[in-house]
Design a protein around this motif. Sequence first.
Motif, PDB file in Angstrom:
ATOM      1  N   SER A 101      -0.568   2.916 -14.898  1.00 58.82           N
ATOM      2  CA  SER A 101      -1.915   3.486 -14.823  1.00 58.82           C
ATOM      3  C   SER A 101      -2.879   2.511 -14.142  1.00 58.82           C
ATOM      4  CB  SER A 101      -2.412   3.832 -16.224  1.00 58.82           C
ATOM      5  OG  SER A 101      -3.760   4.287 -16.174  1.00 58.82           O
ATOM      6  N   ILE A 102      -2.764   1.240 -14.501  1.00 61.21           N
ATOM      7  CA  ILE A 102      -3.622   0.235 -13.865  1.00 61.21           C
ATOM      8  C   ILE A 102      -3.287   0.114 -12.382  1.00 61.21           C
ATOM      9  CG2 ILE A 102      -4.174  -2.228 -13.803  1.00 61.21           C
ATOM     10  CD1 ILE A 102      -3.757  -2.243 -16.849  1.00 61.21           C
ATOM     11  N   LEU A 103      -1.995   0.173 -12.045  1.00 63.72           N
ATOM     12  CA  LEU A 103      -1.589   0.109 -10.645  1.00 63.72           C
ATOM     13  C   LEU A 103      -2.165   1.277  -9.843  1.00 63.72           C
ATOM     14  CD1 LEU A 103       2.135  -1.022 -10.961  1.00 63.72           C
ATOM     15  CD2 LEU A 103       0.314  -2.270  -9.791  1.00 63.72           C
ATOM     16  N   ARG A 104      -2.175   2.453 -10.429  1.00 64.30           N
ATOM     17  CA  ARG A 104      -2.769   3.599  -9.737  1.00 64.30           C
ATOM     18  C   ARG A 104      -4.253   3.382  -9.489  1.00 64.30           C
ATOM     19  NH1 ARG A 104       0.797   6.609 -13.041  1.00 64.30           N
ATOM     20  NH2 ARG A 104      -0.810   6.902 -14.634  1.00 64.30           N
ATOM     21  N   GLN A 105      -4.925   2.815 -10.475  1.00 69.47           N
ATOM     22  CA  GLN A 105      -6.353   2.544 -10.306  1.00 69.47           C
ATOM     23  C   GLN A 105      -6.584   1.475  -9.231  1.00 69.47           C
ATOM     24  OE1 GLN A 105      -8.703   2.428 -14.161  1.00 69.47           O
ATOM     25  NE2 GLN A 105      -6.627   2.498 -14.999  1.00 69.47           N
ATOM     26  N   ILE A 106      -5.752   0.441  -9.226  1.00 72.99           N
ATOM     27  CA  ILE A 106      -5.855  -0.585  -8.181  1.00 72.99           C
ATOM     28  C   ILE A 106      -5.652   0.052  -6.812  1.00 72.99           C
ATOM     29  CG2 ILE A 106      -4.703  -2.609  -7.180  1.00 72.99           C
ATOM     30  CD1 ILE A 106      -4.168  -3.570 -10.040  1.00 72.99           C
ATOM     31  N   SER A 107      -4.613   0.885  -6.697  1.00 72.88           N
ATOM     32  CA  SER A 107      -4.332   1.552  -5.430  1.00 72.88           C
ATOM     33  C   SER A 107      -5.515   2.392  -4.972  1.00 72.88           C
ATOM     34  CB  SER A 107      -3.083   2.433  -5.574  1.00 72.88           C
ATOM     35  OG  SER A 107      -2.883   3.218  -4.424  1.00 72.88           O
ATOM     36  N   ASP A 108      -6.118   3.130  -5.900  1.00 71.56           N
ATOM     37  CA  ASP A 108      -7.261   3.980  -5.549  1.00 71.56           C
ATOM     38  C   ASP A 108      -8.429   3.140  -5.034  1.00 71.56           C
ATOM     39  OD1 ASP A 108      -5.852   6.233  -6.279  1.00 71.56           O
ATOM     40  OD2 ASP A 108      -6.801   6.420  -8.252  1.00 71.56           O
ATOM     41  N   VAL A 109      -8.694   2.036  -5.725  1.00 73.62           N
ATOM     42  CA  VAL A 109      -9.801   1.167  -5.304  1.00 73.62           C
ATOM     43  C   VAL A 109      -9.534   0.588  -3.919  1.00 73.62           C
ATOM     44  CG1 VAL A 109     -11.037  -0.983  -5.797  1.00 73.62           C
ATOM     45  CG2 VAL A 109     -10.509   0.601  -7.655  1.00 73.62           C
ATOM     46  N   LEU A 110      -8.304   0.156  -3.674  1.00 68.12           N
ATOM     47  CA  LEU A 110      -7.964  -0.434  -2.376  1.00 68.12           C
ATOM     48  C   LEU A 110      -7.994   0.612  -1.268  1.00 68.12           C
ATOM     49  CD1 LEU A 110      -5.067  -2.894  -3.310  1.00 68.12           C
ATOM     50  CD2 LEU A 110      -7.495  -3.381  -3.032  1.00 68.12           C
ATOM     51  N   LEU A 111      -7.564   1.832  -1.566  1.00 72.02           N
ATOM     52  CA  LEU A 111      -7.615   2.902  -0.566  1.00 72.02           C
ATOM     53  C   LEU A 111      -9.051   3.193  -0.145  1.00 72.02           C
ATOM     54  CD1 LEU A 111      -4.986   5.431  -1.966  1.00 72.02           C
ATOM     55  CD2 LEU A 111      -4.890   4.333   0.267  1.00 72.02           C
ATOM     56  N   ILE A 112      -9.969   3.161  -1.113  1.00 69.09           N
ATOM     57  CA  ILE A 112     -11.360   3.485  -0.830  1.00 69.09           C
ATOM     58  C   ILE A 112     -12.074   2.338  -0.127  1.00 69.09           C
ATOM     59  CG2 ILE A 112     -13.611   3.981  -1.888  1.00 69.09           C
ATOM     60  CD1 ILE A 112     -12.024   5.458  -4.108  1.00 69.09           C
ATOM     61  N   ASN A 113     -11.792   1.119  -0.560  1.00 71.67           N
ATOM     62  CA  ASN A 113     -12.576  -0.033  -0.099  1.00 71.67           C
ATOM     63  C   ASN A 113     -11.844  -0.968   0.846  1.00 71.67           C
ATOM     64  OD1 ASN A 113     -15.058   0.307  -1.899  1.00 71.67           O
ATOM     65  ND2 ASN A 113     -13.423   0.279  -3.426  1.00 71.67           N
ATOM     66  N   GLY A 114     -10.527  -0.779   0.994  1.00 69.90           N
ATOM     67  CA  GLY A 114      -9.738  -1.735   1.765  1.00 69.90           C
ATOM     68  C   GLY A 114     -10.119  -1.839   3.221  1.00 69.90           C
ATOM     69  N   GLY A 115     -10.678  -0.782   3.790  1.00 68.38           N
ATOM     70  CA  GLY A 115     -11.029  -0.809   5.206  1.00 68.38           C
ATOM     71  C   GLY A 115     -12.270  -1.599   5.527  1.00 68.38           C
ATOM     72  N   PHE A 116     -12.915  -2.156   4.491  1.00 69.25           N
ATOM     73  CA  PHE A 116     -14.176  -2.856   4.714  1.00 69.25           C
ATOM     74  C   PHE A 116     -14.041  -4.371   4.560  1.00 69.25           C
ATOM     75  CE2 PHE A 116     -15.220   1.409   3.144  1.00 69.25           C
ATOM     76  CZ  PHE A 116     -16.011   1.859   4.189  1.00 69.25           C
ATOM     77  N   LEU A 117     -12.826  -4.879   4.509  1.00 70.04           N
ATOM     78  CA  LEU A 117     -12.654  -6.323   4.377  1.00 70.04           C
ATOM     79  C   LEU A 117     -13.102  -7.024   5.649  1.00 70.04           C
ATOM     80  CD1 LEU A 117      -9.261  -6.662   2.477  1.00 70.04           C
ATOM     81  CD2 LEU A 117     -11.563  -6.421   1.586  1.00 70.04           C
ATOM     82  N   SER A 118     -13.554  -8.258   5.472  1.00 69.70           N
ATOM     83  CA  SER A 118     -14.192  -8.960   6.591  1.00 69.70           C
ATOM     84  C   SER A 118     -13.220  -9.693   7.493  1.00 69.70           C
ATOM     85  CB  SER A 118     -15.221  -9.967   6.045  1.00 69.70           C
ATOM     86  OG  SER A 118     -14.582 -10.915   5.190  1.00 69.70           O
ATOM     87  N   ASN A 119     -11.951  -9.821   7.095  1.00 65.62           N
ATOM     88  CA  ASN A 119     -11.003 -10.528   7.959  1.00 65.62           C
ATOM     89  C   ASN A 119      -9.629  -9.890   7.855  1.00 65.62           C
ATOM     90  OD1 ASN A 119      -8.985 -12.348   6.301  1.00 65.62           O
ATOM     91  ND2 ASN A 119     -10.943 -12.496   5.233  1.00 65.62           N
ATOM     92  N   PRO A 120      -8.764 -10.119   8.852  1.00 65.00           N
ATOM     93  CA  PRO A 120      -7.447  -9.470   8.865  1.00 65.00           C
ATOM     94  C   PRO A 120      -6.353 -10.261   8.161  1.00 65.00           C
ATOM     95  CG  PRO A 120      -7.793 -10.603  10.942  1.00 65.00           C
ATOM     96  CD  PRO A 120      -9.043 -10.808  10.125  1.00 65.00           C
ATOM     97  N   GLY A 121      -6.671 -11.409   7.547  1.00 69.74           N
ATOM     98  CA  GLY A 121      -5.652 -12.330   7.087  1.00 69.74           C
ATOM     99  C   GLY A 121      -4.882 -11.917   5.845  1.00 69.74           C
ATOM    100  N   LEU A 122      -3.904 -12.734   5.478  1.00 73.51           N
ATOM    101  CA  LEU A 122      -2.988 -12.437   4.385  1.00 73.51           C
ATOM    102  C   LEU A 122      -3.619 -12.683   3.017  1.00 73.51           C
ATOM    103  CD1 LEU A 122      -0.216 -11.822   3.124  1.00 73.51           C
ATOM    104  CD2 LEU A 122       0.446 -14.200   3.611  1.00 73.51           C
ATOM    105  N   TYR A 123      -4.284 -13.799   2.831  1.00 69.49           N
ATOM    106  CA  TYR A 123      -4.728 -14.193   1.493  1.00 69.49           C
ATOM    107  C   TYR A 123      -5.964 -13.433   1.020  1.00 69.49           C
ATOM    108  CZ  TYR A 123      -1.514 -18.056   0.490  1.00 69.49           C
ATOM    109  OH  TYR A 123      -0.403 -18.798   0.182  1.00 69.49           O
TER     110      TYR A 123
END
Length: 221
Positions: free
Chosen positions: A10-32
Amino acid sequence: MTLIPKEIQSILRQISDVLLINGGFLSNPGLYTGEMGLVLFFFRYARFMQNELYSEYGFELIEKIQNRIHQDTPINYKQGLAGIGATIEYLVQNGYFDADTDEVLEDFDNRIFFTYNLSRLSSDEINDIGYYAAWRLSGNSTQKDKIRQIILPQTVIPDLYPKSTPDSLKEKTYSHCIDLIAKNDFWNKDMGLQDGLAGWGMSLMTELDGDNSWFSLLQDD
């Protein structure tokens, strides 16, 4: 505390949802701290859930990362080209998708190995190049001899396997996650792999299925 897989999922699904919504707004392309850490999460989560839709999002992020890379993108491992390229090599070697890494990483190799005079770089930069080289040499590249000729006289190639749990991940457990959620100090974390939601998600999946091969992508603490 006894692990309760359904609650972790359940927590993993919530993490996935948050990353799907907000992941495109990160400021850099790096790994860490950037988008490549999310790529790693989504390919891993697609396999974990047996749902290729998450892989498709991972491919979309890779395309976005490729479009963001430019001449001034740093070569370092945590935020730049070396970590991005190593993650692509890892994903191919571990069967997340099929690709000719000599083709996909041609520009990376040219920038990282064949553009710089290593003697003029900092020790940290040289070590980062060595880590990327270790990944390229561990795969099926036809460039191995050329890479060795350039790299081996100037830096040590680290051993990628085996690797125990990095110190940075030892507290990323389900029990600690529940404690942070109870204190309202979890969902406001960064998105990335380093102390962010992607890193927590990766650790929780490992806690469930034991696949820790991705530890080898993390430099020694």
